[in-house]
Write a protein that holds these residues in place. Structure first.
Motif, mmCIF file in Angstrom:
data_model
loop_
_atom_site.group_PDB
_atom_site.id
_atom_site.type_symbol
_atom_site.label_atom_id
_atom_site.label_comp_id
_atom_site.label_asym_id
_atom_site.label_seq_id
_atom_site.Cartn_x
_atom_site.Cartn_y
_atom_site.Cartn_z
ATOM 1 N N SER A 131 -53.532 9.654 5.823
ATOM 2 C CA SER A 131 -54.717 10.251 6.426
ATOM 3 C C SER A 131 -55.871 10.092 5.453
ATOM 4 O O SER A 131 -55.680 9.746 4.283
ATOM 5 C CB SER A 131 -54.471 11.728 6.748
ATOM 6 O OG SER A 131 -54.149 12.452 5.582
ATOM 7 N N TRP A 132 -57.074 10.355 5.936
ATOM 8 C CA TRP A 132 -58.252 10.244 5.083
ATOM 9 C C TRP A 132 -58.838 11.621 4.843
ATOM 10 O O TRP A 132 -59.120 12.367 5.779
ATOM 11 C CB TRP A 132 -59.292 9.340 5.737
ATOM 12 C CG TRP A 132 -60.550 9.202 4.939
ATOM 13 C CD1 TRP A 132 -61.774 9.715 5.223
ATOM 14 C CD2 TRP A 132 -60.693 8.504 3.689
ATOM 15 N NE1 TRP A 132 -62.676 9.390 4.250
ATOM 16 C CE2 TRP A 132 -62.046 8.635 3.289
ATOM 17 C CE3 TRP A 132 -59.810 7.781 2.869
ATOM 18 C CZ2 TRP A 132 -62.540 8.071 2.109
ATOM 19 C CZ3 TRP A 132 -60.299 7.220 1.703
ATOM 20 C CH2 TRP A 132 -61.642 7.353 1.328
ATOM 21 N N ASP A 133 -58.982 11.948 3.574
ATOM 22 C CA ASP A 133 -59.578 13.211 3.152
ATOM 23 C C ASP A 133 -61.049 12.942 2.839
ATOM 24 O O ASP A 133 -61.391 12.390 1.788
ATOM 25 C CB ASP A 133 -58.847 13.747 1.918
ATOM 26 C CG ASP A 133 -59.314 15.144 1.517
ATOM 27 O OD1 ASP A 133 -60.482 15.494 1.804
ATOM 28 O OD2 ASP A 133 -58.512 15.878 0.908
ATOM 29 N N THR A 134 -61.918 13.345 3.768
ATOM 30 C CA THR A 134 -63.345 13.047 3.609
ATOM 31 C C THR A 134 -63.926 13.762 2.396
ATOM 32 O O THR A 134 -64.717 13.185 1.630
ATOM 33 C CB THR A 134 -64.102 13.461 4.876
ATOM 34 O OG1 THR A 134 -63.535 12.783 6.009
ATOM 35 C CG2 THR A 134 -65.582 13.107 4.778
ATOM 36 N N ALA A 135 -63.552 15.019 2.200
ATOM 37 C CA ALA A 135 -64.108 15.800 1.082
ATOM 38 C C ALA A 135 -63.753 15.175 -0.265
ATOM 39 O O ALA A 135 -64.585 15.113 -1.183
ATOM 40 C CB ALA A 135 -63.600 17.231 1.152
ATOM 41 N N ALA A 136 -62.511 14.706 -0.382
ATOM 42 C CA ALA A 136 -62.074 14.122 -1.648
ATOM 43 C C ALA A 136 -62.341 12.619 -1.722
ATOM 44 O O ALA A 136 -62.134 12.003 -2.775
ATOM 45 C CB ALA A 136 -60.581 14.381 -1.860
ATOM 46 N N ASN A 137 -62.758 12.047 -0.587
ATOM 47 C CA ASN A 137 -62.995 10.608 -0.516
ATOM 48 C C ASN A 137 -61.755 9.828 -0.971
ATOM 49 O O ASN A 137 -61.822 8.899 -1.778
ATOM 50 C CB ASN A 137 -64.204 10.220 -1.368
ATOM 51 C CG ASN A 137 -64.766 8.850 -0.998
ATOM 52 O OD1 ASN A 137 -64.826 8.504 0.179
ATOM 53 N ND2 ASN A 137 -65.165 8.076 -1.988
ATOM 54 N N ALA A 138 -60.614 10.233 -0.407
ATOM 55 C CA ALA A 138 -59.345 9.646 -0.842
ATOM 56 C C ALA A 138 -58.327 9.702 0.285
ATOM 57 O O ALA A 138 -58.436 10.508 1.220
ATOM 58 C CB ALA A 138 -58.806 10.405 -2.054
ATOM 59 N N PHE A 139 -57.322 8.841 0.170
ATOM 60 C CA PHE A 139 -56.214 8.869 1.118
ATOM 61 C C PHE A 139 -55.234 9.965 0.724
ATOM 62 O O PHE A 139 -55.039 10.256 -0.457
ATOM 63 C CB PHE A 139 -55.486 7.519 1.144
ATOM 64 C CG PHE A 139 -56.284 6.404 1.747
ATOM 65 C CD1 PHE A 139 -56.516 6.363 3.112
ATOM 66 C CD2 PHE A 139 -56.806 5.396 0.943
ATOM 67 C CE1 PHE A 139 -57.255 5.326 3.669
ATOM 68 C CE2 PHE A 139 -57.540 4.363 1.489
ATOM 69 C CZ PHE A 139 -57.766 4.323 2.854
ATOM 70 N N ARG A 140 -54.622 10.563 1.718
ATOM 71 C CA ARG A 140 -53.523 11.502 1.519
ATOM 72 C C ARG A 140 -52.299 10.955 2.255
ATOM 73 O O ARG A 140 -52.422 10.292 3.291
ATOM 74 C CB ARG A 140 -53.887 12.884 2.072
ATOM 75 C CG ARG A 140 -55.111 13.516 1.402
ATOM 76 C CD ARG A 140 -54.791 13.953 -0.011
ATOM 77 N NE ARG A 140 -55.909 14.653 -0.626
ATOM 78 C CZ ARG A 140 -56.420 14.357 -1.806
ATOM 79 N NH1 ARG A 140 -55.903 13.343 -2.504
ATOM 80 N NH2 ARG A 140 -57.426 15.035 -2.309
#
Length: 475
Positions: free
Chosen positions: A337-346
């Motif tokens: 998934s994409w974590d917009t706040a962290a600008n990273a994949f989870r």
């Protein structure tokens, strides 16, 4: 009254004549269907004789009969594939138990939802494609378009029959709603977004039948494993007809590529567009668009509903027998998934049952890669170094765990600003669409003739020559 809908007017192998109540329901639905077909089916050629393949039974000598027929007189019917003796449930918690001939009360809602969702896609595609006949590149292609249309409409018959036969008043309402909704309608659109997108030219159509109908193939193969035997048998027969739609799309794109290469070689600047063709980068953009649209048709990456549907035997996986584990209680699948706040994949490990939509999406992706490889063989055979590429599954997602991010074709994260700046490199622009519409502005209706932007097929339909009158357009 009841005799008006006997087998003479509706080919079927479900003993329709023996159920008077069902006859009355189908008679009412048939009248509404005919209104829908004339209002929202193909906008032209309704009075012309078209060389169509018609199923009049599931037997080898009746499955595919070819003759010239006017589309409003096409003999739509209800067909279930032959039953499998002593068939048992092949997956989930009830594996090994006998399949159901009637929907169990505890699974009625899931089954009705599944059938209605499949049913909604069938008329949607007809509505999306209704204007294409006016720009057909040949009578061969026009006939293939209309064949796809009548078969999608027959698939609507198949799903509506199941709703009317097995689901009472709720099924009646669901069957009516399949004719009430309309692709692209603001107030009553089709359920899934991809079935509201316009199919406004023939390159759209070929990509649609190559990719969107391939989703249909995967979903029908999964439904063909259902413990609800009437659904499984209906889906098996529908999948047989669906193969033609995939053929139309894959070979259509292949012929566009063939002609594009020929025009590139004849152009001083290597531009197919200069000589009335479609440039290779535009073909790639159309591929990017339709592949990414179809990615969303499989639903959420993590879904309790999908897990329950599998566990309960409502819907399996395509060709379930090829999987080692038909229970899938203990295994997991890694989902991103994409974590917009962290600008990273989870990443999370999800039980396979809950990730069943992602399993089907993966099977679809593998199938699409094979298709693109075959298209690239057309380019390679002509000595071109350029190749088409399948975008990342992250690209242009509008639904699910990746929809909050922006990604390049290779899946690399990009900022919203970069996406806005480079979107025109990756997806069709209005200029691209206008260029395609321009070369497709005139219908080619003379037997044997072919539009400049597409190569002729290697052979005709059902052994007929290419200059056969596949649609009799003479007055």
């Amino acid at each position: 009254m009841e005799s008006s809908i006997r087998s003479e007017s509706i080919p079927n192998n479900v003993n329709l004549d023996s159920a008077p109540g069902l006859v009355r329901a189908m008679s009412h639905w048939q009248s509404r269907f005919k209104e829908w077909w004339l209002e929202r089916g193909p906008s032209a050629f309704q009075s012309h004789q078209v060389y169509l393949r018609t199923a009049v039974s599931v037997e080898p000598d009746g499955w595919a009969r070819y003759e010239h027929v006017r589309m409003p007189e096409y003999r739509w019917g209800i067909f279930l594939a032959p039953s499998v003796r002593d068939r048992t449930i092949g997956f989930g918690d009830m594996q090994g138990q006998p399949v159901w001939q009637e929907p169990p009360e505890e699974h009625r809602e899931s089954l009705r939802w599944l059938i209605a969702m499949q049913g909604d896609a069938e008329p949607a595609s007809v509505e999306q494609q209704r204007l294409l006949g006016s720009t057909c590149p040949s009578l061969y292609d026009l006939r293939n378009l209309l064949q796809v249309n009548v078969e999608e409409a027959r698939h609507l018959w198949g799903m509506s029959y199941l709703l009317l036969r097995y689901f009472g008043a709720e099924g009646w309402n669901a069957a009516e709603e399949l004719l009430d909704r309309s692709s692209g309608d603001v107030e009553r659109p089709r359920v899934l977004d991809a079935f509201n997108a316009p199919v406004e030219d023939w390159l759209h159509f070929f990509m649609y039948t190559a990719f969107t109908d391939r989703v249909g193939k995967v979903q029908l193969q999964a439904a063909a494993e259902s413990a609800f035997d009437p659904l499984a048998r209906t889906a098996r027969f529908m999948a047989t007809e669906e193969a033609h739609h995939l053929f139309v799309g894959e070979t259509g794109v292949g012929r566009v590529l063939q002609r594009t290469v020929e025009l590139m070689k004849n152009s001083p600047n290597g531009s197919a567009r200069e000589l009335g063709g479609i440039d290779l980068p535009v073909i790639q953009k159309y591929l990017n668009l339709w592949y990414s649209l179809t990615m969303d048709l499989f639903g959420a990456e993590v879904s309790r509903k999908a897990g329950a549907v599998f566990a309960n035997g409502v819907k399996g996986r395509p060709k379930e027998a090829m999987f080692e584990d038909h229970d899938e209680r203990g295994r997991s699948l890694r989902v991103e998934s994409w974590d917009t706040a962290a600008n990273a994949f989870r990443y999370q490990d999800v039980p396979v049952r809950s990730a069943m939509n992602e399993v089907l999406r993966g099977l679809f992706t593998l199938d699409c890669r094979s298709v693109v490889e075959r298209w690239n063989k057309v380019l390679a055979s002509q000595g071109l170094q350029e190749r088409l590429q399948l975008p990342s599954r992250r690209f242009n997602r509008q639904q699910g765990l990746l929809s909050s991010g922006h990604f390049a074709l290779d899946g690399t994260p990009v900022s919203a600003e970069e996406w806005a700046r480079r979107r025109s490199e990756w997806l069709p622009t209005e200029d691209d669409r206008a260029a395609v519409r321009n070369v497709q502005a005139r219908a080619v209706l003379a037997p044997g003739e072919m539009a400049n932007w597409i190569a002729p097929p290697p052979r005709g339909i059902h052994g007929k020559p290419l200059d056969f009158a596949y649609v009799r357009v003479e007055t």
